[in-house]
Design a protein around this motif. Structure first.
Motif, PDB file in Angstrom:
ATOM      1  N   MET A  21       0.215   3.171  11.396  1.00 30.38           N
ATOM      2  CA  MET A  21       1.178   2.362  10.935  1.00 30.38           C
ATOM      3  C   MET A  21       1.036   0.938  11.528  1.00 30.38           C
ATOM      4  O   MET A  21       1.123   0.488  12.515  1.00 30.38           O
ATOM      5  N   THR A  43      -2.899   1.981  15.877  1.00 30.05           N
ATOM      6  CA  THR A  43      -3.566   1.797  14.700  1.00 30.05           C
ATOM      7  C   THR A  43      -4.328   0.473  15.049  1.00 30.05           C
ATOM      8  O   THR A  43      -4.041  -0.708  15.469  1.00 30.05           O
ATOM      9  N   LEU A  45      -6.194  -1.698  13.103  1.00 29.78           N
ATOM     10  CA  LEU A  45      -5.918  -3.306  12.583  1.00 29.78           C
ATOM     11  C   LEU A  45      -4.696  -4.077  13.115  1.00 29.78           C
ATOM     12  O   LEU A  45      -4.618  -5.260  12.693  1.00 29.78           O
ATOM     13  N   THR A  73      -7.673   2.226   8.812  1.00 33.10           N
ATOM     14  CA  THR A  73      -7.618   2.309   7.311  1.00 33.10           C
ATOM     15  C   THR A  73      -8.305   1.302   6.673  1.00 33.10           C
ATOM     16  O   THR A  73      -8.308   0.226   7.011  1.00 33.10           O
ATOM     17  N   SER A  77      -7.795  -6.105   1.848  1.00 29.81           N
ATOM     18  CA  SER A  77      -7.065  -6.863   2.661  1.00 29.81           C
ATOM     19  C   SER A  77      -7.386  -8.285   2.500  1.00 29.81           C
ATOM     20  O   SER A  77      -8.339  -8.907   1.943  1.00 29.81           O
ATOM     21  N   HIS A 150       0.449   3.824   1.410  1.00 29.02           N
ATOM     22  CA  HIS A 150      -0.390   3.991  -0.114  1.00 29.02           C
ATOM     23  C   HIS A 150      -0.503   5.210  -0.395  1.00 29.02           C
ATOM     24  O   HIS A 150      -1.315   6.123   0.182  1.00 29.02           O
ATOM     25  N   PHE A 230       2.310  -3.070  -6.026  1.00 31.41           N
ATOM     26  CA  PHE A 230       0.885  -2.898  -6.331  1.00 31.41           C
ATOM     27  C   PHE A 230       0.553  -1.853  -7.566  1.00 31.41           C
ATOM     28  O   PHE A 230      -0.682  -1.417  -7.325  1.00 31.41           O
ATOM     29  N   LEU A 233      -2.057  -2.965  -9.742  1.00 34.18           N
ATOM     30  CA  LEU A 233      -3.311  -3.419  -9.143  1.00 34.18           C
ATOM     31  C   LEU A 233      -4.312  -2.446  -8.525  1.00 34.18           C
ATOM     32  O   LEU A 233      -4.975  -2.577  -7.903  1.00 34.18           O
ATOM     33  N   PHE A 260      -3.390 -10.698  -7.977  1.00 32.88           N
ATOM     34  CA  PHE A 260      -2.993 -10.804  -6.347  1.00 32.88           C
ATOM     35  C   PHE A 260      -2.804 -12.139  -5.752  1.00 32.88           C
ATOM     36  O   PHE A 260      -1.739 -12.197  -4.830  1.00 32.88           O
ATOM     37  N   SER A 268       2.015 -10.674   2.105  1.00 33.48           N
ATOM     38  CA  SER A 268       1.037 -10.688   3.355  1.00 33.48           C
ATOM     39  C   SER A 268       1.489  -9.930   4.552  1.00 33.48           C
ATOM     40  O   SER A 268       2.607  -9.918   4.708  1.00 33.48           O
ATOM     41  N   GLY A 269       0.556  -9.249   5.285  1.00 32.98           N
ATOM     42  CA  GLY A 269       1.094  -8.330   6.362  1.00 32.98           C
ATOM     43  C   GLY A 269       1.492  -9.237   7.493  1.00 32.98           C
ATOM     44  O   GLY A 269       2.232  -8.864   8.224  1.00 32.98           O
ATOM     45  N   ALA A 270       1.010 -10.467   7.576  1.00 34.57           N
ATOM     46  CA  ALA A 270       1.552 -11.503   8.663  1.00 34.57           C
ATOM     47  C   ALA A 270       3.001 -11.691   8.577  1.00 34.57           C
ATOM     48  O   ALA A 270       3.678 -11.911   9.334  1.00 34.57           O
TER      49      ALA A 270
HETATM   50  P1  NAD Z   1      -2.974  -7.881   4.060  1.00 35.15           P
HETATM   51  O1  NAD Z   1      -1.901  -8.942   4.720  1.00 35.15           O
HETATM   52  O2  NAD Z   1      -4.372  -7.901   4.331  1.00 35.15           O
HETATM   53  O3  NAD Z   1      -2.417  -7.355   2.788  1.00 35.15           O
HETATM   54  C1  NAD Z   1      -0.960  -7.173   2.610  1.00 35.15           C
HETATM   55  C2  NAD Z   1      -0.863  -6.032   1.417  1.00 35.15           C
HETATM   56  O4  NAD Z   1      -1.805  -6.585   0.444  1.00 35.15           O
HETATM   57  C3  NAD Z   1      -1.701  -4.722   1.793  1.00 35.15           C
HETATM   58  O5  NAD Z   1      -0.992  -3.494   1.148  1.00 35.15           O
HETATM   59  C4  NAD Z   1      -3.004  -4.708   1.104  1.00 35.15           C
HETATM   60  O6  NAD Z   1      -3.741  -3.502   0.818  1.00 35.15           O
HETATM   61  C5  NAD Z   1      -2.746  -5.716  -0.182  1.00 35.15           C
HETATM   62  N1  NAD Z   1      -3.868  -6.412  -0.629  1.00 35.15           N
HETATM   63  C6  NAD Z   1      -4.618  -7.232  -0.006  1.00 35.15           C
HETATM   64  N2  NAD Z   1      -5.441  -7.808  -0.640  1.00 35.15           N
HETATM   65  C7  NAD Z   1      -5.470  -7.081  -1.744  1.00 35.15           C
HETATM   66  C8  NAD Z   1      -6.252  -7.358  -3.084  1.00 35.15           C
HETATM   67  N3  NAD Z   1      -7.331  -8.146  -3.398  1.00 35.15           N
HETATM   68  N4  NAD Z   1      -6.021  -6.503  -4.050  1.00 35.15           N
HETATM   69  C9  NAD Z   1      -4.584  -5.489  -4.034  1.00 35.15           C
HETATM   70  N5  NAD Z   1      -4.108  -5.436  -2.967  1.00 35.15           N
HETATM   71  C10 NAD Z   1      -4.337  -6.292  -1.869  1.00 35.15           C
HETATM   72  O7  NAD Z   1      -2.560  -6.538   5.226  1.00 35.15           O
HETATM   73  P2  NAD Z   1      -2.168  -6.164   6.595  1.00 35.15           P
HETATM   74  O8  NAD Z   1      -0.701  -5.860   6.546  1.00 35.15           O
HETATM   75  O9  NAD Z   1      -2.680  -7.287   7.482  1.00 35.15           O
HETATM   76  O10 NAD Z   1      -2.959  -5.085   7.000  1.00 35.15           O
HETATM   77  C11 NAD Z   1      -4.290  -5.149   7.126  1.00 35.15           C
HETATM   78  C12 NAD Z   1      -4.961  -3.846   6.388  1.00 35.15           C
HETATM   79  O11 NAD Z   1      -4.189  -2.574   6.970  1.00 35.15           O
HETATM   80  C13 NAD Z   1      -4.579  -3.746   4.791  1.00 35.15           C
HETATM   81  O12 NAD Z   1      -5.705  -3.329   4.277  1.00 35.15           O
HETATM   82  C14 NAD Z   1      -3.445  -2.916   4.697  1.00 35.15           C
HETATM   83  O13 NAD Z   1      -3.585  -2.144   3.648  1.00 35.15           O
HETATM   84  C15 NAD Z   1      -3.958  -1.974   5.845  1.00 35.15           C
HETATM   85  N6  NAD Z   1      -2.546  -1.049   6.304  1.00 35.15           N
HETATM   86  C16 NAD Z   1      -2.876   0.023   7.312  1.00 35.15           C
HETATM   87  C17 NAD Z   1      -1.656   0.727   7.547  1.00 35.15           C
HETATM   88  C18 NAD Z   1      -2.060   1.872   8.576  1.00 35.15           C
HETATM   89  O14 NAD Z   1      -1.354   2.698   8.964  1.00 35.15           O
HETATM   90  N7  NAD Z   1      -3.178   1.978   9.153  1.00 35.15           N
HETATM   91  C19 NAD Z   1      -0.617   0.507   7.188  1.00 35.15           C
HETATM   92  C20 NAD Z   1      -0.351  -0.645   6.190  1.00 35.15           C
HETATM   93  C21 NAD Z   1      -1.676  -1.229   5.814  1.00 35.15           C
END
Ligand code: NAD
Length: 329
Positions: A21, A43, A45, A73, A77, A150, A230, A233, A260, A268-270
């Motif tokens: 997560m 996790t 990442l 995962t 990104s 996802h 998404f 996408l 996107f 954004s994940g941030a």
């Molecule tokens: P991030 O800030 O890079 O991206 C935010 C979201 O946008 C993510 O869901 C990502 O898949 C999606 N995204 C990014 N670029 C995209 C594109 N070009 N087209 C479509 N969708 C896009 O993500 P983050 O929160 O910093 O996480 C880093 C990575 O870890 C991502 O790949 C995310 O999906 C993945 N993740 C992992 C877990 C896990 O349980 N390990 C959970 C959530 C997300």
């Protein structure tokens, strides 16, 4: 005790895995799950770089002598991570259990297997599960449509997906998506699974490293409080339904859809991380599964796993009696 192929392979007491997560799978939670008899998973990442992952692994090992794993995962990104660097760091730190998920995991799986590691691969279709089986993974984590994050693009719910897994797979599999209690574990076992994977349920525990407000928000929520972003996408993600996720969906549904780049700042994940740090559930996107509807408390991992184990045992024992009684009628 419920002994399955999973508990035997991983040498754990309870057939429950705390899946990867983002921003949540950190050492205190991972160690608490493993100390409680399940399998905690860091996790990768969530850590800013492979060296930080090394530190997280050492921190976890300092507080548990039980098995734990690392999740990697592979999904689209904003800043593509150094997946191989994370994988190498974890292997060099002595981690022997990995959870892989996402697109094109072949190279990573091959690497982990060449290092003698156990690989649990998460997938949302039987086709992908069979392909991972051929790659030599040890356990499949079969992720139904109920799951947080996802779910893939085919929308197959757990009941049929797990029954299909029972028909098609040769290796052990665990059930993922919508599991939060003993009833879920018992049903997963009835569907041929060797255990369950839980995410949202573990977010809402004492040791989960997210703000108390978010845990309380989870308790107050129902199974109707998630939404898919998404979809347009081809990177569907089930997340908590709030102002930001509804805005993303509205943008995607405009005539002509959304690129996107137009969604990036919202999703954004941030920004999502701020939700967990500040406790404001409306600040950004955060993952949640429909297991939200089943979560009514904030227990320690020890209490949670003991309760799940006891409930599942009672249900499994009671099932035989129930079937006999019905047969007499
Ligand atoms: P991030 O800030 O890079 O991206 C935010 C979201 O946008 C993510 O869901 C990502 O898949 C999606 N995204 C990014 N670029 C995209 C594109 N070009 N087209 C479509 N969708 C896009 O993500 P983050 O929160 O910093 O996480 C880093 C990575 O870890 C991502 O790949 C995310 O999906 C993945 N993740 C992992 C877990 C896990 O349980 N390990 C959970 C959530 C997300």
């Amino acid at each position: 005790m419920i002994t399955t192929a999973l508990t035997e392979l991983l040498r754990i007491r309870v057939p429950v895995v705390q899946g990867g997560m983002q921003w949540v799978g950190k050492p205190p939670l991972v160690a608490a799950v493993s100390n409680a008899g399940g399998l905690g998973i860091i996790t990768a990442l969530t850590q800013p770089n492979p060296d930080a992952l090394r530190v997280a692994i050492r921190e976890t090992r300092a507080v548990t002598d039980k098995p734990f794993g690392v999740n990697i995962t592979l999904l689209p990104s904003i800043n593509p991570p150094d997946y191989e660097g994370y994988a190498r760091a974890a292997v060099e730190e002595g981690v022997r259990i990995f959870e892989t998920a996402g697109n094109s995991p072949g190279k990573l799986i091959k690497y982990f297997k060449s290092e003698g590691c156990i690989v649990i691969h998460k997938c949302t279709t039987i086709r992908h599960a069979k392909s991972a089986e051929r790659m030599g993974v040890d356990v499949l984590s079969i992720d139904g449509f109920e799951c947080a994050g996802h779910p893939g693009e085919e929308d197959i719910g757990g009941i049929v997906l797990l029954a299909r897994a029972a028909q098609e797979l040769k290796i052990p599999y665990i059930a993922s998506g919508g599991f939060a209690d003993g009833r879920g574990l018992a049903s997963a076992i009835a569907l041929g699974a060797a255990g369950v994977n839980m995410g949202t349920r573990f977010m809402c525990t004492v040791e989960s490293p997210i703000h108390q407000n978010i845990k309380e928000k989870i308790v107050a929520s129902t199974e109707q409080d998630t939404i898919h972003i998404f979809r347009t996408l081809n990177n569907t993600a089930r997340v908590f339904k709030n102002a930001v996720s509804k805005q993303v969906v509205a943008l995607e549904r405009r005539p002509g859809g959304a690129q996107f780049s137009e969604l990036r700042d919202l999703v954004s994940g941030a920004r999502g991380k701020v939700v967990y740090d500040s406790g404001d559930p409306d600040y950004g996107i955060w993952s949640a599964g429909i297991a939200l509807g089943l979560i009514k408390d904030i227990p320690t991992c020890e209490v949670l796993l003991r309760t799940i184990e006891r409930e599942a045992e009672e249900i499994i024992m009671g099932m035989g009696r129930q079937v006999k009684l019905q047969a007499k009628l």
